[in-house]
Design an enzyme around this catalytic site. Structure first.
Site, PDB file in Angstrom:
ATOM      1  N   ASP A 237       1.070  -1.078   0.341  1.00  0.00           N
ATOM      2  CA  ASP A 237      -0.199  -0.250   0.487  1.00  0.00           C
ATOM      3  C   ASP A 237       0.986   1.037   0.376  1.00  0.00           C
ATOM      4  O   ASP A 237       2.161   1.393   1.260  1.00  0.00           O
ATOM      5  CB  ASP A 237      -0.761  -0.051   1.042  1.00  0.00           C
ATOM      6  N   ASN A 245      -2.905  12.796  -4.777  1.00  0.00           N
ATOM      7  CA  ASN A 245      -3.562  13.279  -4.828  1.00  0.00           C
ATOM      8  C   ASN A 245      -4.131  14.292  -5.142  1.00  0.00           C
ATOM      9  O   ASN A 245      -4.643  15.039  -6.019  1.00  0.00           O
ATOM     10  CB  ASN A 245      -5.148  11.960  -4.995  1.00  0.00           C
ATOM     11  N   HIS A 250      -5.352  13.321  -9.524  1.00  0.00           N
ATOM     12  CA  HIS A 250      -5.340  12.305  -9.665  1.00  0.00           C
ATOM     13  C   HIS A 250      -4.884  11.445 -10.757  1.00  0.00           C
ATOM     14  O   HIS A 250      -4.235  10.859 -11.090  1.00  0.00           O
ATOM     15  CB  HIS A 250      -6.895  12.154 -10.297  1.00  0.00           C
ATOM     16  N   ASP A 254      -2.703   8.636 -11.058  1.00  0.00           N
ATOM     17  CA  ASP A 254      -2.735   7.527 -11.670  1.00  0.00           C
ATOM     18  C   ASP A 254      -0.925   7.340 -12.027  1.00  0.00           C
ATOM     19  O   ASP A 254      -0.403   6.141 -12.125  1.00  0.00           O
ATOM     20  CB  ASP A 254      -3.636   7.748 -12.742  1.00  0.00           C
ATOM     21  N   GLU A 280      -4.489   2.263  -4.440  1.00  0.00           N
ATOM     22  CA  GLU A 280      -2.651   1.922  -3.991  1.00  0.00           C
ATOM     23  C   GLU A 280      -2.682   0.655  -3.218  1.00  0.00           C
ATOM     24  O   GLU A 280      -1.842   0.908  -3.529  1.00  0.00           O
ATOM     25  CB  GLU A 280      -2.767   3.578  -3.831  1.00  0.00           C
TER      26      GLU A 280
END
Length: 366
Positions: A237, A245, A250, A254, A280
């Site tokens: 994680d 973000n 975002h 990504d 994530e």
């Protein structure tokens, strides 16, 4: 020998082509590895060429016509070097074994078609082929009829004057039909393969998706258990991903996920299952990894992420860290169910987060 007899013989040969196409389709769908698939495709084309010569039309004493050259000229396009080599060798050897006045011209015609097929396949590599392309290839197949001039000139002229136009048309049509049938089977297989792959692949990271992980993960762990082998489950994680973000958008988030996916994939084996499980989080099933080996891999991944910041468009550098939770079984007989193993790995991940992040925590099988 009449034109009707020649056409009838070609139709019988097309039956051989249909059978070969059926076996080609079976090979594509049933072979587990590319190497086995290539070998069997080569055998299918070689058998098609030889099978065609078992139903020939005798156009003159010792001189036969069939669709062997269609298989030879198409072998490279649909089976690669192994197929064209095996098909050419099988057809050439069988034609010489049949003998007769046309043995040498027939053998030379086979070699000419093999060469034309190789040039065609290399030229159309990565391009879409169709009936027009196969018609062009059929013209080259028909051009092999010039090998008839290895016979006495008067004999060759007499044969070509009598049945040459029909043989030319039959060569073109035969190549188009055989190529069209096999090409359709290949495209159908590729289309189904693509749909299957897309259904099990995360579109952003190109890793397996959650659906694929939930389907394949239990099977991998069960197989390891049956072998008495070690197996580990790992959850990774990204720390403070929400802040990335919020601060950068975002789109950048990504890209960070893609960056992490590349790092993880490059540090594990091809046989390991690696999936984007959600948000994530990346999940892995690692066959043959006991607790020590899995922990070592976790530490290596953690350090790789920490030591490889994400650089966005050359202007933005984002330092990353990950928390990792592990479940490891050392191959004991009573391995816990997959759902329990996943829950233990998830709890280990929670402990890693609570202990300050950027660390690896492990849960051993009970």
């Amino acid at each position: 020998m009449t034109t009707a007899m020649l056409v009838s013989g070609v139709l019988q040969n097309l039956g051989i082509a249909a059978i070969a196409a059926l076996f080609y389709d079976i090979v594509l769908r049933s072979c587990p590895t590319p190497s086995v698939r290539h070998t069997l495709v080569a055998l299918v084309f070689a058998a098609g060429a030889v099978g065609s010569m078992t139903l020939p039309v005798e156009v003159a004493p010792g001189i036969i016509f069939d669709l062997r050259n269609a298989f030879v000229i198409l072998a490279m396009s649909f089976g690669g070097w192994l197929a064209v080599g095996a098909t050419t060798l099988a057809a050439f050897a069988y034609r010489l074994w049949l003998g007769g006045a046309g043995a040498l011209p027939g053998g030379v015609g086979i070699l000419m078609c093999a060469a034309a097929g190789i040039v065609f396949a290399l030229h159309f590599k990565r391009r879409r082929t169709g009936l027009f392309a196969f018609a062009v290839l059929g013209v080259f197949c028909a051009a092999s009829l010039v090998s008839m001039f290895l016979l006495p000139f008067e004999t060759a002229v007499a044969i070509l004057m009598k049945v040459g136009p029909v043989m030319l048309v039959m060569n073109i049509l035969g190549t188009m039909i055989v190529g069209g049938i096999v090409d359709r089977q290949k495209r159908q297989f590729e289309r189904e393969n693509t749909l299957t792959r897309e259904a099990s692949t995360d579109s952003l990271t190109r890793l397996a998706n959650r659906r694929a992980f939930d389907m394949r993960g239990p099977d991998l762990m069960e197989a390891a258990s049956q072998r008495g082998d070690a197996c580990a489950l790992m959850l990774i994680d990204i720390d403070h991903f929400k802040q990335i973000n919020d601060a950068h958008g975002h789109d950048v988030g990504d890209k960070v996920l893609q960056h992490l996916a590349v790092l993880v994939r490059s540090n594990v084996r091809k046989t390991d299952l690696v999936a984007r499980y959600g948000g994530e989080e990346i999940a892995l099933v690692l066959p043959s990894h006991d607790a020590k080996r899995a922990f070592g891999l976790g530490e290596r991944l953690r350090k790789a992420v920490a030591g490889t910041p994400y650089r966005h468009e050359g202007t933005l550098e984002i330092n990353l860290s990950v928390s990792i939770g592990l479940y490891a079984s050392d191959g004991v007989e009573d391995v816990e169910p997959f759902a329990t193993a996943f829950k233990r790995a998830d709890m280990a991940l929670y402990r890693a987060k609570e202990a300050g992040r950027n660390r690896v925590e492990i849960a051993l099988a009970a």
